[in-house]
Design a protein around this motif. Structure first.
Motif, PDB file in Angstrom:
ATOM      1  N   VAL A  58      17.072  12.382 -12.523  1.00  0.00           N
ATOM      2  CA  VAL A  58      16.670  13.463 -12.262  1.00  0.00           C
ATOM      3  C   VAL A  58      18.438  14.179 -12.259  1.00  0.00           C
ATOM      4  O   VAL A  58      18.762  14.920 -12.605  1.00  0.00           O
ATOM      5  CB  VAL A  58      16.048  14.360 -10.961  1.00  0.00           C
ATOM      6  N   VAL A  59      19.600  13.871 -11.482  1.00  0.00           N
ATOM      7  CA  VAL A  59      20.621  13.431 -11.081  1.00  0.00           C
ATOM      8  C   VAL A  59      20.989  13.297 -12.052  1.00  0.00           C
ATOM      9  O   VAL A  59      22.102  14.023 -12.936  1.00  0.00           O
ATOM     10  CB  VAL A  59      21.310  13.219  -9.863  1.00  0.00           C
ATOM     11  N   SER A  60      21.288  12.203 -13.175  1.00  0.00           N
ATOM     12  CA  SER A  60      21.928  11.822 -13.971  1.00  0.00           C
ATOM     13  C   SER A  60      21.665  13.140 -15.335  1.00  0.00           C
ATOM     14  O   SER A  60      22.357  12.904 -16.661  1.00  0.00           O
ATOM     15  CB  SER A  60      21.402  10.438 -14.575  1.00  0.00           C
ATOM     16  N   PHE A  61      20.643  13.523 -15.427  1.00  0.00           N
ATOM     17  CA  PHE A  61      20.061  14.155 -16.462  1.00  0.00           C
ATOM     18  C   PHE A  61      20.760  15.742 -16.325  1.00  0.00           C
ATOM     19  O   PHE A  61      20.911  16.829 -17.235  1.00  0.00           O
ATOM     20  CB  PHE A  61      18.735  14.728 -16.861  1.00  0.00           C
TER      21      PHE A  61
END
Length: 64
Positions: A58-61
């Motif tokens: 989620v953080v990466s996206f």
């Protein structure tokens, strides 16, 4: 092999996925299915690893 899949165990196995349902009855079919479950179990993440992996994704996206 797991004891639940031992030759003396139940002779009929029912499996169901979103694609199909099937019965396996021969020892060879049950043995093959047991191998598939063993591989799946070995590849599965630990319960604690899944939330961390999802949070990281989620953080990466969200940074893109």
């Amino acid at each position: 092999m797991d004891e639940q899949f031992a030759p003396s165990a139940q002779r009929r196995l029912h499996t169901e996925t979103f694609l199909r349902a099937e019965y396996v009855e021969t020892h060879a079919q049950v043995e093959k299915m047991a191998d598939r479950f063993s591989v799946s179990r070995a590849l599965a993440l630990d319960e604690g690893a899944s939330p961390g992996l999802i949070a990281g994704a989620v953080v990466s996206f969200s940074q893109q």
